[in-house]
Design a protein around this motif. Structure first.
Motif, short mmCIF file in Angstrom:
data_model
loop_
_atom_site.label_atom_id
_atom_site.label_comp_id
_atom_site.label_asym_id
_atom_site.label_seq_id
_atom_site.Cartn_x
_atom_site.Cartn_y
_atom_site.Cartn_z
N GLY A 1 0.83 -1.20 0.00
CA GLY A 1 0.00 0.00 0.00
C GLY A 1 0.87 1.25 0.00
O GLY A 1 1.81 1.35 0.80
N PHE A 2 0.56 2.19 -0.88
CA PHE A 2 1.38 3.39 -1.02
C PHE A 2 0.50 4.63 -1.21
O PHE A 2 -0.49 4.58 -1.92
N GLU A 3 0.90 5.72 -0.56
CA GLU A 3 0.23 7.01 -0.71
C GLU A 3 1.23 8.02 -1.23
O GLU A 3 2.40 8.01 -0.84
N THR A 4 0.78 8.88 -2.15
CA THR A 4 1.65 9.94 -2.66
C THR A 4 0.82 11.17 -2.99
O THR A 4 -0.42 11.13 -2.95
N ASP A 5 1.51 12.27 -3.31
CA ASP A 5 0.88 13.56 -3.51
C ASP A 5 1.15 14.05 -4.92
O ASP A 5 2.30 14.06 -5.37
N ILE A 6 0.10 14.49 -5.62
CA ILE A 6 0.21 14.85 -7.03
C ILE A 6 -0.04 16.34 -7.24
O ILE A 6 -1.06 16.88 -6.80
N ARG A 7 0.92 16.98 -7.92
CA ARG A 7 0.79 18.38 -8.31
C ARG A 7 1.06 18.50 -9.81
O ARG A 7 1.48 17.53 -10.45
N MET A 8 0.84 19.70 -10.37
CA MET A 8 1.01 19.90 -11.81
C MET A 8 1.87 21.13 -12.10
O MET A 8 1.64 22.20 -11.53
N THR A 9 2.86 20.95 -12.97
CA THR A 9 3.75 22.05 -13.33
C THR A 9 3.03 23.08 -14.19
O THR A 9 1.90 22.87 -14.65
N LYS A 10 3.72 24.17 -14.43
CA LYS A 10 3.17 25.27 -15.24
C LYS A 10 2.75 24.80 -16.62
O LYS A 10 1.75 25.27 -17.17
N ASP A 11 3.52 23.84 -17.18
CA ASP A 11 3.21 23.33 -18.52
C ASP A 11 2.43 22.02 -18.50
O ASP A 11 2.39 21.29 -19.49
N GLY A 12 1.78 21.73 -17.37
CA GLY A 12 0.81 20.63 -17.33
C GLY A 12 1.35 19.24 -17.13
O GLY A 12 0.68 18.27 -17.47
N VAL A 13 2.54 19.11 -16.53
CA VAL A 13 3.12 17.78 -16.24
C VAL A 13 2.85 17.45 -14.78
O VAL A 13 3.12 18.27 -13.89
N LEU A 14 2.34 16.26 -14.51
CA LEU A 14 2.03 15.83 -13.15
C LEU A 14 3.28 15.30 -12.46
O LEU A 14 4.03 14.50 -13.03
N VAL A 15 3.47 15.74 -11.21
CA VAL A 15 4.68 15.40 -10.45
C VAL A 15 4.31 15.04 -9.02
O VAL A 15 3.19 15.29 -8.57
N LEU A 16 5.28 14.48 -8.29
CA LEU A 16 5.07 14.10 -6.90
C LEU A 16 5.69 15.13 -5.97
O LEU A 16 6.91 15.33 -5.96
N LEU A 17 4.84 15.79 -5.19
CA LEU A 17 5.31 16.78 -4.22
C LEU A 17 4.17 17.07 -3.25
O LEU A 17 3.04 17.27 -3.68
N HIS A 18 4.49 17.13 -1.97
CA HIS A 18 3.46 17.39 -0.97
C HIS A 18 3.19 18.88 -0.76
O HIS A 18 2.04 19.33 -0.78
N ASP A 19 4.23 19.66 -0.56
CA ASP A 19 4.07 21.05 -0.12
C ASP A 19 3.71 21.99 -1.26
O ASP A 19 3.91 21.68 -2.43
N ASP A 20 3.24 23.19 -0.86
CA ASP A 20 2.98 24.25 -1.83
C ASP A 20 4.26 24.82 -2.44
O ASP A 20 4.21 25.54 -3.43
N SER A 21 5.41 24.51 -1.82
CA SER A 21 6.69 24.97 -2.36
C SER A 21 7.72 23.85 -2.24
O SER A 21 7.54 22.89 -1.49
N LEU A 22 8.83 24.02 -2.95
CA LEU A 22 9.91 23.05 -2.97
C LEU A 22 10.88 23.22 -1.79
O LEU A 22 11.73 22.35 -1.56
N ASP A 23 10.75 24.28 -1.06
CA ASP A 23 11.77 24.69 -0.09
C ASP A 23 12.14 23.62 0.94
O ASP A 23 13.32 23.41 1.22
N ARG A 24 11.16 22.95 1.53
CA ARG A 24 11.43 22.01 2.63
C ARG A 24 12.14 20.75 2.16
O ARG A 24 13.01 20.23 2.87
N THR A 25 11.79 20.25 1.00
CA THR A 25 12.24 18.92 0.59
C THR A 25 13.29 18.91 -0.52
O THR A 25 13.93 17.88 -0.74
N HIS A 26 13.48 20.03 -1.22
CA HIS A 26 14.37 20.03 -2.38
C HIS A 26 15.36 21.20 -2.32
O HIS A 26 15.26 22.08 -1.46
N ASP A 27 16.29 21.20 -3.28
CA ASP A 27 17.30 22.25 -3.33
C ASP A 27 16.85 23.42 -4.21
O ASP A 27 17.67 24.12 -4.82
N ALA A 28 15.57 23.62 -4.32
CA ALA A 28 14.98 24.72 -5.07
C ALA A 28 13.91 25.36 -4.20
O ALA A 28 13.64 24.91 -3.09
#
Length: 281
Positions: free
Chosen positions: A64-91
């Motif tokens: 069993g797996f849970e993940t979070d789906i968001r969409m980039t400016k150009d409509g590509v679906l990606v995995l990210l929980h937060d409203d920003s990249l700051d906590r989890t990534h180098d951006a």
């Protein structure tokens, strides 16, 4: 009793507590125990929403797996929980304001590649028997106005349908009612779950009915066994969260939940495997 390791003693005490709450089953029939759901791929054991976490959990027997789906400016679906990249990534900043090509150079804090939804779904494409909860992170209306929610849902439904193997259960879940309504319009039969930061209640069940959801994700704290049974008798599957400790899984057992969402899935898996083969005297 004093010859048993302390951890084993704790497990037995928790089992007895579960039985007092009304759980009455044989532990060898593990299908009766709540499904272990690796929240964000095991967020307290691995970097969240990374291929490393999902793959490691799968290889250790988690299904069993849970993940979070968001969409980039150009409509590509990606995995990210937060409203920003700051906590989890180098951006920094919202992924919704970035092009997918810009994510090629983005790494997690420990240097892992940014994960696209299509790559995630491709990993599970040849793995039937998996339960996936795809959480639609569209609640921020500044990032997801109604028109963007529609585009998001169409793309998510198409990708999930394309890659879902036979024999697996894929759910669309959200705190936001808008994508749940849209998904039900797109597909009358696809399972969906409404999530809320509250215990299960009659009001919560009525909300699920209105949204034509098939599953309910509620906080385990404050949820009663009677309310879980009532919802299950109405046909709902119940997921309890959050799960940060072994004790949370025993509470899930006592409540009779169908799914136990946890940030420590491999720890819970070992706990589940250590249960005695007979719980009745």
């Amino acid at each position: 009793m004093n010859r048993l390791p302390m951890f084993r003693c704790v497990l037995m005490c928790q089992l007895l507590a579960s039985l007092m709450l009304g759980w009455n089953c044989h532990a060898e029939d593990t299908d009766q125990l709540p499904l272990i759901l690796a929240h964000r791929g095991g967020a307290h054991e691995y970097e969240e929403n990374t291929m490393e976490g999902f793959q490691a959990c799968y290889e250790r027997g988690i299904r069993g797996f849970e993940t979070d789906i968001r969409m980039t400016k150009d409509g590509v679906l990606v995995l990210l929980h937060d409203d920003s990249l700051d906590r989890t990534h180098d951006a920094s900043g919202p992924v919704e304001e970035m092009l997918a090509s810009e994510l090629n150079s983005v790494r997690t804090k420990k240097g892992q590649s940014f994960l696209l939804l299509e790559d995630f779904l491709q990993y599970f494409q040849d793995k039937p028997g998996v339960y996936l909860e795809l959480e639609m992170k569209t609640k921020n209306k500044a990032l997801y106005p109604d028109a963007r929610v529609s585009e998001y849902c169409q793309k998510l439904h198409a990708l999930a349908k394309q890659y879902k193997p036979a024999g697996s259960d894929y759910l669309f879940t959200s705190f936001d009612e808008r994508p749940l309504v849209t998904m039900r319009q797109l597909d009358a039969d696809w399972p969906t779950a409404i999530i809320a930061s509250q215990p299960l209640s009659d009001e919560f069940i009525e909300r699920a009915k209105r949204l034509q959801a098939t599953h309910i994700a509620c906080r385990i704290t404050g949820t009663s066994r009677d309310m879980v049974k009532k919802a299950q008798e109405l046909g709902y599957k119940i997921n309890g969260w959050p799960g940060h400790r072994v004790e949370d899984y025993y509470l899930a057992i006592g409540l009779g939940l169908d799914v136990a969402c946890t940030d420590i899935p491999t720890v819970i898996q070992k706990t589940k495997e250590s249960l005695p083969t007979e719980t009745n005297p």
